[in-house]
Design a protein around this motif. Structure first.
Motif, mmCIF file in Angstrom:
data_model
loop_
_atom_site.group_PDB
_atom_site.id
_atom_site.type_symbol
_atom_site.label_atom_id
_atom_site.label_comp_id
_atom_site.label_asym_id
_atom_site.label_seq_id
_atom_site.Cartn_x
_atom_site.Cartn_y
_atom_site.Cartn_z
ATOM 1 N N MET A 1 5.744 7.436 1.008
ATOM 2 C CA MET A 1 4.478 6.850 0.576
ATOM 3 C C MET A 1 3.369 7.227 1.540
ATOM 4 O O MET A 1 3.522 7.096 2.752
ATOM 5 C CB MET A 1 4.582 5.328 0.502
ATOM 6 C CG MET A 1 3.304 4.639 0.076
ATOM 7 S SD MET A 1 3.386 2.858 0.334
ATOM 8 C CE MET A 1 3.465 2.783 2.132
ATOM 9 N N ARG A 25 -9.075 10.683 -11.209
ATOM 10 C CA ARG A 25 -7.677 10.208 -11.282
ATOM 11 C C ARG A 25 -7.290 9.857 -12.715
ATOM 12 O O ARG A 25 -6.186 10.178 -13.169
ATOM 13 C CB ARG A 25 -7.498 8.988 -10.371
ATOM 14 C CG ARG A 25 -6.072 8.438 -10.361
ATOM 15 C CD ARG A 25 -5.118 9.427 -9.717
ATOM 16 N NE ARG A 25 -3.745 8.943 -9.730
ATOM 17 C CZ ARG A 25 -2.884 9.149 -10.736
ATOM 18 N NH1 ARG A 25 -3.266 9.815 -11.811
ATOM 19 N NH2 ARG A 25 -1.652 8.676 -10.656
ATOM 20 N N ASP A 132 -1.414 3.524 -13.304
ATOM 21 C CA ASP A 132 -1.777 4.696 -12.512
ATOM 22 C C ASP A 132 -2.516 4.276 -11.246
ATOM 23 O O ASP A 132 -2.243 4.797 -10.163
ATOM 24 C CB ASP A 132 -2.665 5.637 -13.340
ATOM 25 C CG ASP A 132 -1.915 6.249 -14.498
ATOM 26 O OD1 ASP A 132 -0.931 6.965 -14.243
ATOM 27 O OD2 ASP A 132 -2.289 5.997 -15.656
ATOM 28 N N VAL A 133 -3.468 3.352 -11.398
ATOM 29 C CA VAL A 133 -4.270 2.888 -10.270
ATOM 30 C C VAL A 133 -4.445 1.381 -10.356
ATOM 31 O O VAL A 133 -4.759 0.846 -11.429
ATOM 32 C CB VAL A 133 -5.663 3.556 -10.237
ATOM 33 C CG1 VAL A 133 -6.507 2.998 -9.093
ATOM 34 C CG2 VAL A 133 -5.540 5.065 -10.111
ATOM 35 N N GLU A 186 -0.545 4.244 -7.625
ATOM 36 C CA GLU A 186 -1.489 4.203 -6.513
ATOM 37 C C GLU A 186 -2.144 2.834 -6.435
ATOM 38 O O GLU A 186 -2.489 2.244 -7.455
ATOM 39 C CB GLU A 186 -2.588 5.272 -6.683
ATOM 40 C CG GLU A 186 -2.054 6.687 -6.672
ATOM 41 C CD GLU A 186 -3.157 7.736 -6.597
ATOM 42 O OE1 GLU A 186 -4.338 7.360 -6.415
ATOM 43 O OE2 GLU A 186 -2.826 8.925 -6.716
ATOM 44 N N TRP A 188 -5.467 1.109 -4.547
ATOM 45 C CA TRP A 188 -6.700 1.369 -3.805
ATOM 46 C C TRP A 188 -7.256 0.046 -3.306
ATOM 47 O O TRP A 188 -7.637 -0.825 -4.090
ATOM 48 C CB TRP A 188 -7.737 2.051 -4.695
ATOM 49 C CG TRP A 188 -7.320 3.394 -5.231
ATOM 50 C CD1 TRP A 188 -6.116 4.013 -5.103
ATOM 51 C CD2 TRP A 188 -8.143 4.275 -5.998
ATOM 52 N NE1 TRP A 188 -6.125 5.228 -5.740
ATOM 53 C CE2 TRP A 188 -7.354 5.417 -6.305
ATOM 54 C CE3 TRP A 188 -9.458 4.216 -6.459
ATOM 55 C CZ2 TRP A 188 -7.859 6.485 -7.049
ATOM 56 C CZ3 TRP A 188 -9.955 5.283 -7.209
ATOM 57 C CH2 TRP A 188 -9.162 6.413 -7.489
ATOM 58 N N HIS A 216 1.139 -1.878 -1.622
ATOM 59 C CA HIS A 216 1.142 -0.423 -1.474
ATOM 60 C C HIS A 216 1.517 0.223 -2.800
ATOM 61 O O HIS A 216 2.222 -0.361 -3.626
ATOM 62 C CB HIS A 216 2.140 0.005 -0.394
ATOM 63 C CG HIS A 216 3.511 -0.546 -0.603
ATOM 64 N ND1 HIS A 216 4.399 -0.013 -1.520
ATOM 65 C CD2 HIS A 216 4.151 -1.594 -0.044
ATOM 66 C CE1 HIS A 216 5.526 -0.709 -1.502
ATOM 67 N NE2 HIS A 216 5.397 -1.679 -0.626
ATOM 68 N N GLY A 217 1.048 1.433 -2.999
ATOM 69 C CA GLY A 217 1.422 2.181 -4.182
ATOM 70 C C GLY A 217 2.736 2.917 -3.968
ATOM 71 O O GLY A 217 3.111 3.224 -2.836
ATOM 72 N N GLU A 219 3.320 5.972 -4.807
ATOM 73 C CA GLU A 219 3.025 7.338 -4.391
ATOM 74 C C GLU A 219 1.980 7.400 -3.294
ATOM 75 O O GLU A 219 2.077 8.231 -2.386
ATOM 76 C CB GLU A 219 2.544 8.154 -5.602
ATOM 77 C CG GLU A 219 3.581 8.257 -6.714
ATOM 78 C CD GLU A 219 3.025 8.929 -7.951
ATOM 79 O OE1 GLU A 219 1.874 9.425 -7.907
ATOM 80 O OE2 GLU A 219 3.737 8.960 -8.973
ATOM 81 N N ARG A 220 0.981 6.530 -3.383
ATOM 82 C CA ARG A 220 -0.115 6.628 -2.428
ATOM 83 C C ARG A 220 -0.854 5.307 -2.343
ATOM 84 O O ARG A 220 -1.007 4.603 -3.343
ATOM 85 C CB ARG A 220 -1.080 7.737 -2.863
ATOM 86 C CG ARG A 220 -2.130 8.089 -1.834
ATOM 87 C CD ARG A 220 -2.799 9.409 -2.143
ATOM 88 N NE ARG A 220 -3.614 9.340 -3.360
ATOM 89 C CZ ARG A 220 -4.629 10.165 -3.614
ATOM 90 N NH1 ARG A 220 -4.928 11.123 -2.755
ATOM 91 N NH2 ARG A 220 -5.327 10.040 -4.724
ATOM 92 N N THR A 221 -1.293 4.987 -1.135
ATOM 93 C CA THR A 221 -2.135 3.819 -0.894
ATOM 94 C C THR A 221 -3.416 4.292 -0.238
ATOM 95 O O THR A 221 -3.376 4.989 0.781
ATOM 96 C CB THR A 221 -1.429 2.812 0.032
ATOM 97 O OG1 THR A 221 -0.160 2.463 -0.527
ATOM 98 C CG2 THR A 221 -2.271 1.561 0.227
ATOM 99 N N LEU A 222 -4.543 3.938 -0.836
ATOM 100 C CA LEU A 222 -5.842 4.323 -0.287
ATOM 101 C C LEU A 222 -6.599 3.091 0.173
ATOM 102 O O LEU A 222 -6.694 2.101 -0.561
ATOM 103 C CB LEU A 222 -6.687 5.047 -1.344
ATOM 104 C CG LEU A 222 -6.157 6.354 -1.916
ATOM 105 C CD1 LEU A 222 -7.163 6.925 -2.916
ATOM 106 C CD2 LEU A 222 -5.872 7.363 -0.827
#
Length: 234
Positions: A1, A25, A132-133, A186, A188, A216-217, A219-222
């Protein structure tokens, strides 16, 4: 991640940058599988972001009729109440976009149902959803959605929790829980202003008591913040 932190000079630049990033996105998600799914949040910076999406010349890169809209939390108030996150989002940008009403999924309002039943109904509606987000504002106390430090929702295993005696009015709310939020591709996290600086710092340092540190996501956390939110208060 992957965890990334992006800092912008001020709240308007933050809003415009998040809006541009969101358009890309969602467009990418639609290119991959035809639809996109977005979880909305509330608050001042969220309203700025929604307005920036509405006013962005590139907004038509997204087929808004093929976006599923959900909410991360909601004030358990009557339909149309100005304090509902749904009302804010509709006024800020949903009413200006060619959305499919069947793909807009607000949390239940106070319409003859209690909060526990409303939470269960929303959980049923999102059973097959894949986000997705997820957009999440970060509170000064480190809360996200309506998951407050020290409150039962922090460890609630249900997909959606009813919250009572909230430290912020109104006292009754509905919220997605950490297992649901953390299933998103994800997440954000959004923060603007010096009042958020301590919570941002502590969450990024992994403070175990802060909800913002626990989301947290897959795949990704922004972390998308302005400069003031990265400036500790003296």
């Amino acid at each position: 991640m992957t965890v990334l932190v992006h800092t912008y000079a001020g709240p308007q630049l933050l809003a415009e940058a998040v809006a541009a990033r969101l358009i890309i996105r969602l467009s990418d998600a639609q290119a991959e599988r035809g639809v996109a799914s977005l979880v909305l949040t509330g608050g001042r910076i969220a309203a700025k972001i929604y307005a920036a999406v509405r006013d962005n010349p590139a907004r038509d890169a997204v087929d808004w009729s093929r976006v599923e809209f959900w909410w991360g939390d909601e004030r358990f108030l009557p339909s149309g109440d100005p304090d509902r996150n749904e009302t804010q989002a509709r006024e800020a940008f949903l009413s200006a976009l060619p959305v499919d009403p069947a793909r807009v999924h607000p949390m239940p309002a106070v319409d003859g149902v209690d909060a526990a039943a409303a939470a269960l109904a929303y959980a049923d509606s999102l059973a097959a959803a894949a986000f997705d987000v997820v957009l999440l504002g970060v509170g000064e106390d480190g809360h996200v959605a309506s998951i407050f430090p020290g409150y039962p929702a922090l460890t609630d295993p249900r997909p959606v929790a009813d919250v009572h005696d909230s430290p912020k009015p109104p006292p009754v709310r509905l919220t997605l829980t950490l297992p649901t939020l953390n299933a998103a591709a994800e997440v954000w996290l959004l923060a603007s202003g010096t009042g958020k600086a301590d919570a941002v710092r502590e969450a990024l340092n992994g403070a175990p008591s802060l909800p913002a540190a626990k989301v947290h996501g897959r795949e990704r956390t922004l972390w998308l913040v302005d400069a003031d939110a990265m400036t500790p208060r003296s």
